[in-house]
Design an enzyme around this catalytic site. Structure first.
Site, short mmCIF file in Angstrom:
data_model
loop_
_atom_site.label_atom_id
_atom_site.label_comp_id
_atom_site.label_asym_id
_atom_site.label_seq_id
_atom_site.Cartn_x
_atom_site.Cartn_y
_atom_site.Cartn_z
N HIS A 233 -1.52 -7.70 2.71
CA HIS A 233 -1.48 -8.29 4.07
C HIS A 233 -2.63 -7.85 4.97
CE1 HIS A 233 0.25 -4.96 6.64
NE2 HIS A 233 0.57 -4.49 5.45
N GLN B 195 -7.86 -0.43 3.31
CA GLN B 195 -8.70 -1.00 4.37
C GLN B 195 -10.08 -1.44 3.88
OE1 GLN B 195 -8.01 -1.81 7.47
NE2 GLN B 195 -6.00 -0.86 7.70
N CYS C 67 0.20 7.95 22.32
CA CYS C 67 1.42 7.62 21.58
C CYS C 67 1.14 6.41 20.72
CB CYS C 67 2.55 7.29 22.54
SG CYS C 67 2.82 8.60 23.73
N ASN D 58 -7.99 3.64 8.63
CA ASN D 58 -7.40 2.49 9.32
C ASN D 58 -7.54 2.56 10.84
OD1 ASN D 58 -5.54 4.59 8.21
ND2 ASN D 58 -4.19 3.77 9.78
N GLY E 89 0.82 -1.21 0.00
CA GLY E 89 0.00 0.00 0.00
C GLY E 89 0.85 1.26 0.00
N THR E 90 1.94 1.25 0.74
CA THR E 90 2.80 2.43 0.84
C THR E 90 3.38 2.80 -0.52
OG1 THR E 90 3.33 1.87 3.12
CG2 THR E 90 4.84 3.38 2.00
N THR F 169 12.44 -7.21 -10.51
CA THR F 169 11.92 -8.56 -10.76
C THR F 169 10.63 -8.77 -9.98
OG1 THR F 169 14.16 -9.33 -11.08
CG2 THR F 169 12.49 -11.02 -10.67
N SER G 179 -3.46 -3.28 -0.66
CA SER G 179 -2.37 -4.00 0.01
C SER G 179 -2.82 -5.42 0.31
CB SER G 179 -1.97 -3.29 1.30
OG SER G 179 -1.03 -4.07 2.00
#
Ligand SMILES: *Cc1c(COP(=O)(O)O)cnc(C)c1O
Length: 400
Positions: A201, A179, A325, A151, A69-70, A237, A199
């Site tokens: 995963h 998502q 955080c 997300n 995704g990134t 590849t 994405s």
């Protein structure tokens, strides 16, 4: 273990793993070679491409494979920005204030390079307003990039309307659908989207592989250079093993979509009701209905999200927090700030994301385990019950 962090990642399904196996060993060819071993890899890759295209209503030749995704977000946003700016079309980009870092950070880099970025507000519901989008559009606007499903809080953006407006104004529209694909219906034609990130995963495929939908005729400036694979945009590849896994994950997700939506939504609503009914001063972050079937994001006054995650972990329950955080960056979640939780420190946010393999029994266990943890943490909290005014301001809108 009760795994309820499906928005972070998912395991590779057995069926997906089985299909990938031969491509590690026996069928290891390089898809760019033309002898039979290479052709075998190429065939598997094209079959996967068909399955990826199919889950979003696209044509096979509109899909390129990326490393996730990134990379899809980066290739798109930079690729469109550089291309259209070079053509003299403008330098203005519109996005939302709750995008994934893959979009946020890319936009920040573009700002440093002289592009102008408008970050649309999302209000307490966690959803952009079409009126704001319309007002933000100007002559120089070249790209709208707004995610389909968030997300952290799971809220769904009005992508169909956004796409319509983008089209009317001849502005390219990209959506990060990492998502949403495989969890709710996604159709690139209904969305009027030009570019869409996927994405693997997050939908029971392997990590390190993803895809990008590029509507026929859309031109991007490459940001990576090499052997020319994947239309010059994701050279190198091909990750055949990953590609085969992603393809199968998409095929299965499409097949099971309707069944999973109703199953997961039911579990989600039980979890929400169960916890809100048994913990005082507990709330849901983001719109309660316009959200992903499996996303629950609670807010508990007076404690820290991290402590809840750790105590749940000790009970064998895997959850996450986007609050004060986040796990890698010691800053408050930009998403929670964007929905108006200025005083993020006075709240604990807890994200539980449900998948089709979770059971009703597991949901019952989580509902039973959360209240004593909250009670315990509040008894240790230095702010709980000491100054009501700290949180009164922050709880008005999302109360249920
Ligand atoms: C996970 C995620 C990404 C990043 O995808 P990777 O494949 O992990 O690089 C991007 N956007 C959203 C909304 C995500 O949830």
């Amino acid at each position: 273990m009760i795994y309820m962090d499906h928005s972070a990642t998912t395991p590779v399904r057995e069926e997906v793993f089985e299909i990938m196996k031969p491509y590690f060993t026996r069928s290891f060819g390089n898809a760019s070679t033309f002898y039979s071993l290479g052709r075998e890899a190429k065939e598997a890759m094209e079959n996967a491409r068909e399955n990826v295209a199919s889950i979003i209503g696209a044509n096979k030749d509109e899909i390129i494979f990326t490393s996730g995704g990134t990379e899809s977000d980066n290739i798109t946003i930079q690729g469109i920005a550089y291309k259209l700016n070079e053509m003299g079309k403008g330098n203005h980009i519109i996005t939302s204030s709750i995008e994934h870092p893959a979009v946020m950070e890319t936009c920040a880099v573009l700002e440093k390079k002289g592009f102008e970025v408008t970050y649309l507000p999302v209000y307490e519901e966690g959803i952009v307003k079409i009126e704001d989008l319309k007002n933000a559009i100007k002559e120089e606007t070249i790209l709208i990039t707004i995610m389909h499903a968030n997300n952290e809080i799971g809220t769904l953006q009005p992508v169909n309307e956004i796409g319509k407006i983008a089209k009317e104004n001849k502005i390219k529209f990209h959506t990060d659908a990492v998502q949403s694909v495989g969890k709710i219906p996604v159709d690139v034609n209904e969305m009027n989207v030009d570019l869409l990130s996927i994405s693997s995963h997050k939908i029971y495929g392997p990590k390190g592989i993803g895809a990008l939908y590029i509507k026929k005729g859309t031109r991007l400036q490459p940001i990576l250079f090499g052997g020319g694979q994947e239309k010059d945009l994701s050279p190198g590849t091909e990750n055949i093993v990953g590609i085969v896994g992603l393809g199968e994950a998409c095929r299965l997700a499409k097949e099971e979509l309707e069944k999973n939506i109703s199953y997961v939504t039911n579990l989600r609503d039980k979890l929400i009701d169960g916890v809100l009914n048994s913990v005082e001063k507990s709330y849901i972050n983001g719109d309660k209905n316009k959200r992903l079937p499996g996303n629950v994001n609670f807010r508990f006054t007076g404690i820290e999200g991290e402590s809840i995650v750790l105590m749940l972990d000790a009970k064998g329950i895997t959850s996450s927090t986007g609050s004060a955080c986040s796990s890698t960056k010691l800053t408050a979640s930009h998403v929670l700030k964007a929905i108006g939780l200025e005083n993020v420190d006075s709240h604990g946010s807890l994200r539980l994301t449900i998948g089709p393999e979770n059971t009703e029994e597991e949901v019952k266990t989580v509902i039973k385990e959360i209240p004593p943890i909250i009670e315990k943490l509040r008894s240790l909290s230095s702010i709980w019950n000491k100054d009501e005014s700290i949180w009164e301001n922050n709880t008005k809108s999302c109360d249920i």
